[in-house]
Design a protein around this motif. Structure first.
Motif, PDB file in Angstrom:
ATOM      1  N   PRO A 117      12.265  -8.230   9.953  1.00  0.00           N
ATOM      2  CA  PRO A 117      12.029  -8.462  11.386  1.00  0.00           C
ATOM      3  C   PRO A 117      11.867  -7.200  12.214  1.00  0.00           C
ATOM      4  CG  PRO A 117      13.724  -9.949  10.572  1.00  0.00           C
ATOM      5  CD  PRO A 117      13.428  -8.999   9.447  1.00  0.00           C
ATOM      6  N   ASN A 118      12.555  -6.132  11.833  1.00  0.00           N
ATOM      7  CA  ASN A 118      12.505  -4.939  12.681  1.00  0.00           C
ATOM      8  C   ASN A 118      11.993  -3.694  11.969  1.00  0.00           C
ATOM      9  OD1 ASN A 118      14.677  -4.612  11.003  1.00  0.00           O
ATOM     10  ND2 ASN A 118      16.050  -3.781  12.577  1.00  0.00           N
ATOM     11  N   ARG A 119      11.493  -3.853  10.747  1.00  0.00           N
ATOM     12  CA  ARG A 119      10.946  -2.686  10.050  1.00  0.00           C
ATOM     13  C   ARG A 119      10.085  -3.146   8.894  1.00  0.00           C
ATOM     14  NH1 ARG A 119      12.862  -1.805   5.071  1.00  0.00           N
ATOM     15  NH2 ARG A 119      14.907  -2.612   4.451  1.00  0.00           N
ATOM     16  N   ALA A 120       9.332  -2.202   8.343  1.00  0.00           N
ATOM     17  CA  ALA A 120       8.509  -2.474   7.167  1.00  0.00           C
ATOM     18  C   ALA A 120       8.453  -1.221   6.315  1.00  0.00           C
ATOM     19  CB  ALA A 120       7.099  -2.899   7.570  1.00  0.00           C
ATOM     20  N   GLU A 121       8.380  -1.435   5.006  1.00  0.00           N
ATOM     21  CA  GLU A 121       8.327  -0.329   4.059  1.00  0.00           C
ATOM     22  C   GLU A 121       7.252  -0.665   3.029  1.00  0.00           C
ATOM     23  OE1 GLU A 121      11.673   2.513   1.875  1.00  0.00           O
ATOM     24  OE2 GLU A 121      12.184   0.470   2.505  1.00  0.00           O
ATOM     25  N   LEU A 122       6.350   0.313   2.775  1.00  0.00           N
ATOM     26  CA  LEU A 122       5.235   0.067   1.859  1.00  0.00           C
ATOM     27  C   LEU A 122       5.090   1.214   0.888  1.00  0.00           C
ATOM     28  CD1 LEU A 122       4.103  -0.882   4.996  1.00  0.00           C
ATOM     29  CD2 LEU A 122       2.523  -2.040   3.448  1.00  0.00           C
ATOM     30  N   TRP A 123       4.578   0.873  -0.291  1.00  0.00           N
ATOM     31  CA  TRP A 123       4.301   1.849  -1.325  1.00  0.00           C
ATOM     32  C   TRP A 123       2.869   1.613  -1.825  1.00  0.00           C
ATOM     33  CZ3 TRP A 123       8.691  -0.787  -0.549  1.00  0.00           C
ATOM     34  CH2 TRP A 123       9.924  -0.097  -0.561  1.00  0.00           C
ATOM     35  N   PHE A 124       2.015   2.620  -1.728  1.00  0.00           N
ATOM     36  CA  PHE A 124       0.650   2.492  -2.242  1.00  0.00           C
ATOM     37  C   PHE A 124      -0.021   3.860  -2.236  1.00  0.00           C
ATOM     38  CE2 PHE A 124       0.467   1.937   2.304  1.00  0.00           C
ATOM     39  CZ  PHE A 124      -0.733   2.492   2.729  1.00  0.00           C
ATOM     40  N   ALA A 125      -1.151   3.953  -2.914  1.00  0.00           N
ATOM     41  CA  ALA A 125      -1.912   5.200  -2.964  1.00  0.00           C
ATOM     42  C   ALA A 125      -2.759   5.297  -1.702  1.00  0.00           C
ATOM     43  CB  ALA A 125      -2.800   5.238  -4.207  1.00  0.00           C
ATOM     44  N   ALA A 126      -2.401   6.208  -0.811  1.00  0.00           N
ATOM     45  CA  ALA A 126      -3.011   6.274   0.515  1.00  0.00           C
ATOM     46  C   ALA A 126      -3.661   7.627   0.750  1.00  0.00           C
ATOM     47  CB  ALA A 126      -1.957   6.011   1.591  1.00  0.00           C
ATOM     48  N   GLN A 127      -4.977   7.621   0.943  1.00  0.00           N
ATOM     49  CA  GLN A 127      -5.658   8.845   1.361  1.00  0.00           C
ATOM     50  C   GLN A 127      -5.536   9.066   2.856  1.00  0.00           C
ATOM     51  OE1 GLN A 127      -9.377   7.971  -1.448  1.00  0.00           O
ATOM     52  NE2 GLN A 127      -9.599   9.941  -0.455  1.00  0.00           N
ATOM     53  N   SER A 128      -5.260   8.010   3.611  1.00  0.00           N
ATOM     54  CA  SER A 128      -5.130   8.124   5.073  1.00  0.00           C
ATOM     55  C   SER A 128      -3.858   7.388   5.519  1.00  0.00           C
ATOM     56  CB  SER A 128      -6.365   7.525   5.755  1.00  0.00           C
ATOM     57  OG  SER A 128      -6.608   6.208   5.283  1.00  0.00           O
ATOM     58  N   PRO A 129      -2.683   7.887   5.127  1.00  0.00           N
ATOM     59  CA  PRO A 129      -1.446   7.139   5.383  1.00  0.00           C
ATOM     60  C   PRO A 129      -1.090   6.992   6.853  1.00  0.00           C
ATOM     61  CG  PRO A 129      -0.963   9.331   4.519  1.00  0.00           C
ATOM     62  CD  PRO A 129      -2.440   9.138   4.394  1.00  0.00           C
ATOM     63  N   ILE A 130      -1.494   7.933   7.689  1.00  0.00           N
ATOM     64  CA  ILE A 130      -1.123   7.842   9.104  1.00  0.00           C
ATOM     65  C   ILE A 130      -1.870   6.700   9.778  1.00  0.00           C
ATOM     66  CG2 ILE A 130      -1.107   9.061  11.307  1.00  0.00           C
ATOM     67  CD1 ILE A 130      -0.799  11.666   9.730  1.00  0.00           C
ATOM     68  N   ILE A 131      -3.179   6.603   9.537  1.00  0.00           N
ATOM     69  CA  ILE A 131      -3.954   5.495  10.085  1.00  0.00           C
ATOM     70  C   ILE A 131      -3.462   4.173   9.507  1.00  0.00           C
ATOM     71  CG2 ILE A 131      -6.247   4.449  10.147  1.00  0.00           C
ATOM     72  CD1 ILE A 131      -5.963   6.730  12.067  1.00  0.00           C
ATOM     73  N   ALA A 132      -3.129   4.176   8.214  1.00  0.00           N
ATOM     74  CA  ALA A 132      -2.586   2.961   7.606  1.00  0.00           C
ATOM     75  C   ALA A 132      -1.297   2.547   8.302  1.00  0.00           C
ATOM     76  CB  ALA A 132      -2.336   3.197   6.120  1.00  0.00           C
ATOM     77  N   GLN A 133      -0.440   3.504   8.555  1.00  0.00           N
ATOM     78  CA  GLN A 133       0.837   3.211   9.219  1.00  0.00           C
ATOM     79  C   GLN A 133       0.601   2.637  10.611  1.00  0.00           C
ATOM     80  OE1 GLN A 133       3.098   6.650  10.533  1.00  0.00           O
ATOM     81  NE2 GLN A 133       4.989   5.760   9.710  1.00  0.00           N
ATOM     82  N   GLN A 134      -0.317   3.237  11.354  1.00  0.00           N
ATOM     83  CA  GLN A 134      -0.615   2.760  12.704  1.00  0.00           C
ATOM     84  C   GLN A 134      -1.176   1.343  12.677  1.00  0.00           C
ATOM     85  OE1 GLN A 134      -3.347   5.791  13.931  1.00  0.00           O
ATOM     86  NE2 GLN A 134      -1.756   7.218  14.597  1.00  0.00           N
ATOM     87  N   THR A 135      -2.130   1.103  11.782  1.00  0.00           N
ATOM     88  CA  THR A 135      -2.790  -0.202  11.710  1.00  0.00           C
ATOM     89  C   THR A 135      -1.824  -1.295  11.277  1.00  0.00           C
ATOM     90  OG1 THR A 135      -4.865   0.913  11.141  1.00  0.00           O
ATOM     91  CG2 THR A 135      -4.741  -1.458  10.732  1.00  0.00           C
ATOM     92  N   ILE A 136      -1.016  -1.014  10.266  1.00  0.00           N
ATOM     93  CA  ILE A 136      -0.066  -2.007   9.769  1.00  0.00           C
ATOM     94  C   ILE A 136       1.002  -2.293  10.817  1.00  0.00           C
ATOM     95  CG2 ILE A 136       1.711  -2.407   8.023  1.00  0.00           C
ATOM     96  CD1 ILE A 136      -0.138  -0.841   6.062  1.00  0.00           C
TER      97      ILE A 136
END
Length: 866
Positions: free
Chosen positions: A499-518
């Motif tokens: 409910p108040n957080r999320a944690e992800l593991w994956f191969a990310a070339q653009s992790p900051i944009i991924a973090q923002q979008t998710i």
């Protein structure tokens, strides 16, 4: 190798601006597990087998660009909220100048320790190839049980990108004036290219790179980039070991988590990683070495400049030695080093430039390396998704009554892109997915097939004007098909959304944009989403996008449990990203032995570049809206150039806006634009009665390019007699601060099964950090070129991708690869250039030109056998 990348350190969370906190346990796992909310008795929650959910919402589209925010956690048993994470520990940094002094003799004039072959007073200046000016380094130090250094480049560090680009342009103009050939006009990449722009965008946060020396004597450089098999971690480890005078086996390069404070400095792409990290990594390691020497001098009460460093230790003239681990705590307390922390000069390099095996090779071949699919995150259950029958189709109805009663099935949930099935094993999940009864609304291109798209591309740009009246001309038109990235490792992502957080593991070339979008998709603040970057098994641009991670987050939220989502090969082939199809028109005019004009008009299906590049260009000072340019046009202008003197060159890009999944494929536009150019160069040379290699050499704008072409022609025996049905072909490319030429020999005596039998490549990439890694990159580019020119591509049939696996996506097999491959690396000529994407255009062109000469044809559509 006994050293494993990242082992001995936990993946860092988003770091405070000046580095990490205390030392980490020496044998901590390389991938941290999530912290699921406990049950009342304190035990972790067991997998919930009861959540079987059917939802249908045809109005939801599969595009993550909408970034919808959804309230609630979706169906499934509620979980207690997690406690708020404690604030990050911030230790006030101690800043010291380690810049070279001016001529007044202030600190910086004296030398500093080196390896066993250097005296203490040797001047170790920065790589001074080209007039880059003085580079000043400011280090930030944390008082902790480990020595932690973050390298900060001063504002004058902008000089390398801009000054070297200007030098290239000036040299091009100087050398072009010599031959009796009409001078070609320089393009924008001759002045500043995409890599330069990305370096400028990352400059404000380049000081946030973190190097840690632990009490165990290991050096860990937390890499804000992604390792996808290109050997980046080995190259960075070599830079650290070089400047620290450490053993390579004592260096680890774990991947950093997503760090939003880095802004534009955590994007892996554009053959830019080594180019952008070369100075900061060397600065951090050199600064750390200076503090270690100072700590040893204090302990022994001897002059610091009497000491030297070698094999991860500080050595005294009397034979005493102290390992870096023994000095780490004391070095962390050093405020002002007693010796300057300048990187080595080129003549002092001992490891950089030496062919070196990968530091992770043993772990890769023995299976110890962990990819996203290997992670054992507590309670994360295997998950797959049922997808539309056409590109971007939407769900009309679903009946999951059979699927949810099948063995092992935990849940069935709908997400915008399809219907997800969660089960105890992937086998069970796939079988239950196949048991779903679904109907789909057609996608937006359901009425289009390959031929229709090609026709639209031809119509997307205006035709040439009437043929020139006073000069001779040569026209050429070329078609390139869609091409899948097809990395060996399929897309996989693990997500744990609460409910108040999320944690992800994956191969990310653009992790900051991924973090923002998710975060936006989940309705959470960005700071509540943690992205753990996991190495990838190949990418070629595919992992710039994070489709699987976004889906995993949506599924985890809807199902109320952690998931491990896997895209099957069919999923990625038919619903993943592709290099856009394109059509090219080229007209060259010539007369009196000179090329007078060169016009290249490229029309491509619109390339999705929404992975952070636009923000990076804006951060570098490129105001695209003010210039009236789209992001794609800016990318095109910063990457595409004609390296030859061909009079007045013109290059134009038109885009066809089709709603299909596209993305940057290795070398992006150059893999099509420069291939068409090189085919035309061959045909124009023959039209003008000149040898193809000599024709190129006379028009190359710089001496370095001529040296590369000369090397490959000499090593490959250009012009030697070939049997009927066999021929040589050559291709040249210049981009990202590097130059490469390929010469291939192709046997087309069996026209239906042509095979490249021999390949020779020559490359000048400035300074090759690891020549063995460069050889691997150039060999991989060769295989890509063979594939996309001869046989590998994607058909569109009524809005659906025909190819579904390696069985019908005909990427080169072993039987298609040449038994003889030679790679020639030219001596260092400057700062490192890019290599990951450099070879594809030249290799592709060499294969196309060899095929044309072997068959006596003029191929115009690629792949040839499609």
């Amino acid at each position: 190798m006994n050293c494993r990348t990242g082992k001995g350190f936990r993946s860092l969370p988003a770091l405070p601006p000046h580095g990490p906190g205390p030392a980490r346990a020496a044998e901590a796992p390389s991938v941290p597990a999530p912290s699921p909310a406990p049950e009342a008795d304190g035990t972790p929650p067991p997998p919930d087998r009861g959540a079987k959910i059917d939802r249908v919402d045809p109005s939801v589209t599969p595009s993550y660009a909408q970034r919808r925010s959804r309230s609630g956690t979706g169906p499934g048993p509620p979980r207690p909220p997690d406690p708020a994470p404690p604030p990050a520990r911030r230790v006030p940094p101690i800043s010291t100048s380690t810049a070279a002094s001016d001529s007044t003799g202030h600190q910086g004039d004296t030398g500093h320790p080196g390896d066993a072959d250097h005296s203490a007073d040797t001047d170790r200046s920065a790589d001074t190839t080209g007039p880059t000016g003085r580079r000043r380094f400011l280090t930030y130090l944390l008082a902790a049980p480990t020595l932690t250094v973050a390298a900060r480049l001063g504002l004058d560090a902008a000089a390398p990108a801009s000054a070297q680009a200007a030098v290239r342009a000036a040299e091009a103009a100087r050398t072009a004036a010599a031959p009796a050939q009409l001078l070609g006009l320089p393009g924008i990449p001759d002045i500043i290219d995409l890599g330069d722009a990305m370096i400028l965008a990352g400059l404000p946060t380049s000081h946030l790179l973190v190097l840690e020396i632990t009490p165990a004597g290991r050096a860990a450089l937390y890499l804000p980039r992604l390792e996808v098999g290109q050997g980046l971690t080995t190259a960075i480890a070599m830079l650290v070991a070089e400047e620290l005078d450490a053993r390579l086996t004592d260096v680890d390069v774990p991947l950093s988590d997503g760090r939003p404070e880095l802004l534009f400095n955590q994007l892996t792409g554009g053959s830019n990683s080594v180019r952008s990290l070369y100075d900061p990594v060397r600065a951090a390691a050199a600064a750390a070495r200076a503090r270690l020497v100072t700590a040893a001098a204090t302990r022994w009460n001897v002059p610091a400049n009497s000491l030297r460093t070698a094999d991860s230790a500080v050595l005294a003239p009397d034979g005493r030695s102290l390992g870096y681990g023994e000095l780490a705590a004391a070095a962390a307390a050093v405020v002002v080093p007693a010796v300057p922390g300048k990187p080595k000069s080129p003549d002092q390099l001992r490891l950089v430039g030496r062919p070196t095996g990968r530091i992770d090779a043993r772990d890769i071949v023995t299976g110890r390396v962990k990819y996203a699919g290997d992670l054992q995150i507590p309670s994360a259950v295997p998950t797959v998704v049922a997808r539309p029958t056409t590109i971007n189709g939407t769900l009309k109805s679903v009946d999951a009554s059979v699927a949810r009663t099948m063995p092992g099935v935990y849940a069935v949930v709908q997400i915008p892109s399809g219907v997800a099935v969660l089960a105890e094993t992937f086998d069970q999940a796939i079988k239950a997915r196949d048991a779903l009864r679904t109907t789909w609304n057609p996608g937006p291109v359901a009425n289009l097939s390959t031929g229709d798209i090609q026709a639209r591309l031809r119509a997307a740009h205006a035709p040439f004007l009437l043929p020139p009246l006073l000069t001779e001309y040569l026209d050429g038109e070329f078609d390139f098909a869609f091409v899948n990235h097809a990395p060996m490792e399929v897309l996989t992502a693990v997500a744990d959304v609460r409910p108040n957080r999320a944690e992800l593991w994956f191969a990310a070339q653009s992790p900051i944009i991924a973090q923002q979008t998710i975060a936006a998709e989940l309705g959470l603040p960005q700071s509540a989403v943690t992205v753990h970057v996991v190495r990838g098994g190949g990418s070629f641009g595919r992992r710039l996008f994070f489709d699987a991670a976004l889906e995993a987050a949506q599924i985890s939220k809807a199902a109320g449990r952690p998931v491990k989502l896997m895209w099957t090969r069919n999923d990625d082939m038919r619903h993943g990203r592709m290099r856009p199809a394109s059509h090219h028109r080229i007209r060259a005019t010539y007369g009196l032995g000179q090329v007078l004009t060169w016009e290249h008009r490229a029309a491509t299906v619109k390339t999705d570049l929404g992975h952070g590049l636009g923000e990076a260009l804006t951060g570098a000072g490129f105001n695209l809206s003010l210039a009236g340019l789209s992001l794609a046009q800016a990318f095109f202008l910063l990457t595409e150039k004609n390296p030859y003197n061909v009079g007045i060159p013109t290059q134009l890009l038109a885009e066809l806006p089709l709603d299909v999944h596209t993305g940057s494929w290795r070398s992006v536009y150059s893999g099509m634009v420069r291939v068409a150019d090189e085919i035309m160069m061959d045909e124009l040379a023959r039209r003008m009665g000149q040898d193809e290699v000599a024709f190129r050499r006379a028009r190359l704008r710089d001496a370095a390019g001529q040296a590369v072409l000369d090397t490959v022609a000499r090593a490959g025996g250009w012009g030697r007699p070939m049997p009927p049905g066999q021929a040589q072909g050559v291709g040249y490319h210049d981009e990202n601060g590097g130059r490469v030429a390929y010469l291939v020999e192709l046997d087309a005596s069996d026209r239906a099964n042509p095979r490249v039998t021999r390949a020779v490549a020559a490359a000048d990439v400035g300074r090759a950090i690891n020549p063995r890694g460069l050889e691997a990159q150039l060999t991989g580019a060769l295989i890509d070129g063979i594939s996309v020119i001869l046989q590998a591509g994607n058909h569109i049939d009524n809005g659906a991708v025909r190819e579904g696996s390696y069985a019908d996506f005909l990427y080169a097999r072993q039987r298609n690869t040449p038994p003889s491959v030679e790679i020639h690396i030219l001596p260092p000529s400057g700062a490192p250039g890019g290599a990951g994407e450099l070879g594809v255009p030249a290799a592709s062109a060499a294969v196309a030109n060899a095929y044309a000469r072997a068959t006596g044809t003029s191929p115009r559509s690629f792949p040839i056998h499609f």
